[in-house]
Scaffold this motif. Structure first.
Motif, PDB file in Angstrom:
ATOM      1  N   ASP A  12     -16.981  26.855 -40.413  1.00 41.06           N
ATOM      2  CA  ASP A  12     -15.573  27.176 -40.160  1.00 41.06           C
ATOM      3  C   ASP A  12     -15.074  26.496 -38.892  1.00 41.06           C
ATOM      4  OD1 ASP A  12     -15.524  28.740 -42.427  1.00 41.06           O
ATOM      5  OD2 ASP A  12     -15.885  30.621 -41.361  1.00 41.06           O
ATOM      6  N   ARG A  13     -15.906  26.475 -37.840  1.00 37.28           N
ATOM      7  CA  ARG A  13     -15.498  25.806 -36.596  1.00 37.28           C
ATOM      8  C   ARG A  13     -15.301  24.310 -36.827  1.00 37.28           C
ATOM      9  NH1 ARG A  13     -19.407  29.316 -34.223  1.00 37.28           N
ATOM     10  NH2 ARG A  13     -20.952  27.630 -34.159  1.00 37.28           N
ATOM     11  N   GLN A  14     -16.184  23.730 -37.629  1.00 34.35           N
ATOM     12  CA  GLN A  14     -16.040  22.314 -37.952  1.00 34.35           C
ATOM     13  C   GLN A  14     -14.746  22.067 -38.718  1.00 34.35           C
ATOM     14  OE1 GLN A  14     -18.147  20.184 -41.314  1.00 34.35           O
ATOM     15  NE2 GLN A  14     -19.356  19.368 -39.609  1.00 34.35           N
ATOM     16  N   HIS A  15     -14.429  22.946 -39.652  1.00 38.10           N
ATOM     17  CA  HIS A  15     -13.202  22.807 -40.442  1.00 38.10           C
ATOM     18  C   HIS A  15     -11.971  22.851 -39.528  1.00 38.10           C
ATOM     19  CE1 HIS A  15     -10.286  23.318 -43.656  1.00 38.10           C
ATOM     20  NE2 HIS A  15      -9.808  24.357 -42.990  1.00 38.10           N
ATOM     21  N   LEU A  16     -11.958  23.787 -38.576  1.00 40.57           N
ATOM     22  CA  LEU A  16     -10.832  23.889 -37.647  1.00 40.57           C
ATOM     23  C   LEU A  16     -10.713  22.631 -36.794  1.00 40.57           C
ATOM     24  CD1 LEU A  16     -11.191  27.614 -36.480  1.00 40.57           C
ATOM     25  CD2 LEU A  16      -9.461  26.663 -38.015  1.00 40.57           C
ATOM     26  N   ALA A  17     -11.852  22.093 -36.367  1.00 41.37           N
ATOM     27  CA  ALA A  17     -11.832  20.861 -35.566  1.00 41.37           C
ATOM     28  C   ALA A  17     -11.280  19.701 -36.377  1.00 41.37           C
ATOM     29  CB  ALA A  17     -13.243  20.547 -35.069  1.00 41.37           C
ATOM     30  N   HIS A  18     -11.668  19.608 -37.657  1.00 38.85           N
ATOM     31  CA  HIS A  18     -11.161  18.540 -38.517  1.00 38.85           C
ATOM     32  C   HIS A  18      -9.658  18.681 -38.734  1.00 38.85           C
ATOM     33  CE1 HIS A  18     -15.343  17.621 -40.484  1.00 38.85           C
ATOM     34  NE2 HIS A  18     -15.268  17.293 -39.216  1.00 38.85           N
ATOM     35  N   GLU A  19      -9.198  19.922 -38.908  1.00 38.68           N
ATOM     36  CA  GLU A  19      -7.764  20.147 -39.089  1.00 38.68           C
ATOM     37  C   GLU A  19      -6.991  19.717 -37.842  1.00 38.68           C
ATOM     38  OE1 GLU A  19      -5.654  21.526 -41.680  1.00 38.68           O
ATOM     39  OE2 GLU A  19      -7.381  20.647 -42.679  1.00 38.68           O
ATOM     40  N   LYS A  20      -7.548  20.017 -36.668  1.00 37.54           N
ATOM     41  CA  LYS A  20      -6.893  19.637 -35.420  1.00 37.54           C
ATOM     42  C   LYS A  20      -6.820  18.117 -35.290  1.00 37.54           C
ATOM     43  CE  LYS A  20      -7.061  20.488 -30.434  1.00 37.54           C
ATOM     44  NZ  LYS A  20      -7.799  21.179 -29.335  1.00 37.54           N
ATOM     45  N   GLU A  21      -7.924  17.437 -35.612  1.00 35.91           N
ATOM     46  CA  GLU A  21      -7.940  15.970 -35.551  1.00 35.91           C
ATOM     47  C   GLU A  21      -6.925  15.385 -36.528  1.00 35.91           C
ATOM     48  OE1 GLU A  21     -11.823  14.329 -36.104  1.00 35.91           O
ATOM     49  OE2 GLU A  21     -12.744  15.714 -34.691  1.00 35.91           O
ATOM     50  N   ARG A  22      -6.874  15.970 -37.716  1.00 39.00           N
ATOM     51  CA  ARG A  22      -5.953  15.475 -38.741  1.00 39.00           C
ATOM     52  C   ARG A  22      -4.505  15.613 -38.287  1.00 39.00           C
ATOM     53  NH1 ARG A  22      -2.874  18.011 -42.049  1.00 39.00           N
ATOM     54  NH2 ARG A  22      -2.107  17.019 -43.953  1.00 39.00           N
ATOM     55  N   LYS A  23      -4.167  16.779 -37.735  1.00 36.42           N
ATOM     56  CA  LYS A  23      -2.792  16.999 -37.281  1.00 36.42           C
ATOM     57  C   LYS A  23      -2.425  16.044 -36.150  1.00 36.42           C
ATOM     58  CE  LYS A  23      -2.471  21.891 -38.569  1.00 36.42           C
ATOM     59  NZ  LYS A  23      -2.320  23.282 -38.076  1.00 36.42           N
ATOM     60  N   THR A  24      -3.374  15.843 -35.232  1.00 36.06           N
ATOM     61  CA  THR A  24      -3.111  14.935 -34.118  1.00 36.06           C
ATOM     62  C   THR A  24      -2.847  13.516 -34.623  1.00 36.06           C
ATOM     63  OG1 THR A  24      -4.513  16.253 -32.652  1.00 36.06           O
ATOM     64  CG2 THR A  24      -4.057  13.992 -31.978  1.00 36.06           C
ATOM     65  N   LEU A  25      -3.680  13.069 -35.573  1.00 37.20           N
ATOM     66  CA  LEU A  25      -3.506  11.729 -36.129  1.00 37.20           C
ATOM     67  C   LEU A  25      -2.163  11.601 -36.836  1.00 37.20           C
ATOM     68  CD1 LEU A  25      -4.598   8.918 -36.794  1.00 37.20           C
ATOM     69  CD2 LEU A  25      -5.663   9.894 -38.832  1.00 37.20           C
ATOM     70  N   LEU A  26      -1.811  12.595 -37.627  1.00 34.71           N
ATOM     71  CA  LEU A  26      -0.541  12.548 -38.357  1.00 34.71           C
ATOM     72  C   LEU A  26       0.640  12.544 -37.402  1.00 34.71           C
ATOM     73  CD1 LEU A  26      -1.263  15.001 -41.303  1.00 34.71           C
ATOM     74  CD2 LEU A  26      -1.006  12.534 -41.419  1.00 34.71           C
ATOM     75  N   ARG A  27       0.528  13.315 -36.319  1.00 34.87           N
ATOM     76  CA  ARG A  27       1.615  13.349 -35.347  1.00 34.87           C
ATOM     77  C   ARG A  27       1.790  11.979 -34.686  1.00 34.87           C
ATOM     78  NH1 ARG A  27      -0.305  17.073 -32.533  1.00 34.87           N
ATOM     79  NH2 ARG A  27       0.606  18.772 -33.745  1.00 34.87           N
ATOM     80  N   ASP A  28       0.651  11.379 -34.303  1.00 33.89           N
ATOM     81  CA  ASP A  28       0.713  10.058 -33.669  1.00 33.89           C
ATOM     82  C   ASP A  28       1.267   9.007 -34.613  1.00 33.89           C
ATOM     83  OD1 ASP A  28      -0.364  11.192 -31.438  1.00 33.89           O
ATOM     84  OD2 ASP A  28      -2.406  10.505 -31.808  1.00 33.89           O
ATOM     85  N   LEU A  29       0.837   9.068 -35.871  1.00 34.42           N
ATOM     86  CA  LEU A  29       1.271   8.068 -36.833  1.00 34.42           C
ATOM     87  C   LEU A  29       2.724   8.262 -37.243  1.00 34.42           C
ATOM     88  CD1 LEU A  29      -1.958   7.831 -38.999  1.00 34.42           C
ATOM     89  CD2 LEU A  29      -1.060   6.126 -37.448  1.00 34.42           C
ATOM     90  N   SER A  30       3.171   9.522 -37.236  1.00 35.06           N
ATOM     91  CA  SER A  30       4.580   9.755 -37.547  1.00 35.06           C
ATOM     92  C   SER A  30       5.454   9.169 -36.447  1.00 35.06           C
ATOM     93  CB  SER A  30       4.854  11.251 -37.703  1.00 35.06           C
ATOM     94  OG  SER A  30       4.704  11.922 -36.465  1.00 35.06           O
ATOM     95  N   ASN A  31       5.006   9.283 -35.173  1.00 40.30           N
ATOM     96  CA  ASN A  31       5.743   8.671 -34.067  1.00 40.30           C
ATOM     97  C   ASN A  31       5.724   7.154 -34.180  1.00 40.30           C
ATOM     98  OD1 ASN A  31       6.287  11.182 -32.970  1.00 40.30           O
ATOM     99  ND2 ASN A  31       4.435  11.182 -31.701  1.00 40.30           N
ATOM    100  N   LEU A  32       4.557   6.628 -34.632  1.00 40.20           N
ATOM    101  CA  LEU A  32       4.444   5.181 -34.836  1.00 40.20           C
ATOM    102  C   LEU A  32       5.407   4.718 -35.912  1.00 40.20           C
ATOM    103  CD1 LEU A  32       3.014   2.473 -34.334  1.00 40.20           C
ATOM    104  CD2 LEU A  32       1.294   3.168 -36.008  1.00 40.20           C
TER     105      LEU A  32
END
Length: 426
Positions: free
Chosen positions: A379-399
């Motif tokens: 579960d902790r790994q899943h939460l970490a992956h979700e956080k990484e995914r959101k961060t990437l999407l946020r950065d790419l949306s700004n891009l």
């Protein structure tokens, strides 16, 4: 203990579900009562055969019993709960099977009754069963001092995370949990008060608002998956119109797909694939550990079962040796010695049975704790992956926004360059 019951047919499908050893790490048949057969498949086939003498199509009543995740519940407590449930639903004495499932460090139970009353050859009426089960569940939480779910305390706090099959399959294809997707979209709705703000919030999370064929309002993610917005938000179409306007004015799904393809940087595809590969590698490590643990736990349980059977046979032989044969055995019966020994043997056999059950339960509880520890890491790994995914999407949306602005700026410069002002009259 959350109780979910329903009337149903499909004896074969139900038997396959109860004995599913792929979706569940451990499956144990706890009881088969009131049938000629001593196994689940045969028992449910008997219910179906008897139902053919009636007009009843939903000839079974299926119930799942789910204790709180943090509680270790012994089989005896499940039995006590089922006794109360039978009294409330008028299923006392009806043939039934009970199967325990273990998954992700949690144990829950399934019970299936025959609804057919053999004496009258009619189906037992199950009216208001959901209300009765909810009241029983609430009393079980209070009786055992368990943390009660919000939905049982206040109807207004009833969980909105109710998934249909389509939603579950969408999340499964993406390797994400349905609750994460639904919560993400609800967060976007909560932080916005206009269509423009909602679309901006969606873009930061990697979603686009569109017009669906039948559902009017839908959102599409960067992977091409489509989600019904009213369903995800738990609202009706009329509740969305004041903020989102006429759905006919939204871009279609096909237009949205083209928009995504045109504006996303090729770098996104590279980053997305790299992240997906990295996450898959990390998940596989823990999944392999889970498979190894499940196999190891099954082996230990089988070894304990073999040990119990061997010890039981030795103890049975020892108890049988206490009886004398021939004339002496006859004399023991006449004098009462035989009956006293027989009663002692029965008491010892019952004590031995309880001892074996206690040893099995102790082992199961130990393994459940080990599995829960592993599940916490998953579960902790899943939460970490979700956080990484959101961060990437946020950065790419700004891009993506920056690319659009640069494209727009370039168009303006090109127009300015080719424009020489109004022609002067001679």
């Amino acid at each position: 203990m959350i109780l979910k019951g329903s009337q149903r047919g499909g004896a074969r499908q139900m038997a396959l579900h109860l004995l599913n050893g792929e979706q569940n790490e451990h499956v144990k048949v706890h009881q088969v009562r009131g049938f000629i057969s001593d196994n689940v498949v045969g028992a449910l086939n008997e219910i179906y055969a008897i139902s053919k003498g009636t007009n009843c199509k939903q000839f079974m009543y299926s119930l799942s019993l789910n204790p709180p995740p943090e509680e270790q519940v012994a089989p005896q407590l499940f039995d006590e709960a089922l006794k109360k449930i039978e009294e409330k639903l008028k299923l006392e004495g009806q043939p039934r099977v009970i199967v325990f499932h273990e998954k992700e460090g949690r144990r829950h139970a399934h019970c299936v009754w025959s609804r057919i009353d053999i004496d009258s050859m009619t189906a037992i009426n199950m009216s208001y069963d959901r209300d009765k089960l909810k009241n029983l569940a609430r009393s079980l939480f209070l009786e055992h001092g368990w943390q009660m779910p919000d939905g049982y305390r206040d109807k207004s706090k009833k969980s909105v995370f109710n998934f249909n099959r389509t939603e579950w399959e969408q999340a499964k294809r993406l390797g994400r949990k349905p609750a994460d997707i639904k919560r993400e979209l609800q967060d976007c709705w909560a932080v916005s008060d206009s269509k423009k703000g909602f679309e901006a919030a969606l873009l930061e999370s990697g979603y686009f608002l569109a017009q669906g064929d039948k559902r009017s309002y839908v959102v599409m993610d960067l992977f091409g998956e489509i989600y019904s917005l009213p369903r995800q938000l738990g609202l009706k179409k009329k509740d969305l119109e004041p903020r989102l306007g006429d759905p006919d004015k939204l871009t279609s799904v096909e237009q949205t797909k083209d928009k995504i393809a045109q504006h996303l940087s090729p770098l996104f595809q590279k980053f997305r694939d790299e992240m997906a590969a990295h996450h898959k590698s990390q998940k596989e490590t823990l999944l392999q550990e889970k498979r190894s643990m499940t196999e190891h736990h099954r082996k230990i349980r089988n070894n304990l079962k073999a040990f119990h059977e061997k010890r039981w046979q030795a103890e049975e032989a020892k108890r049988a040796a206490r009886f004398r044969k021939g004339f002496k055995g006859l004399w023991d019966k006449l004098s009462g010695v035989y009956w006293r020994k027989r009663k002692e043997n029965e008491q010892q056999a019952a004590a031995a049975f309880l001892r074996d059950e206690a040893e099995k339960e102790k082992l199961i509880q130990k393994q459940l704790i080990q599995r829960q520890e592993l599940q916490s890491r998953i579960d902790r790994q899943h939460l970490a992956h979700e956080k990484e995914r959101k961060t990437l999407l946020r950065d790419l949306s700004n891009l993506s926004k920056a690319e659009q602005e640069m494209e727009h700026k370039g168009q303006i410069q090109e127009i300015t360059k080719n424009y020489n002002g109004p022609e002067m009259e001679e």
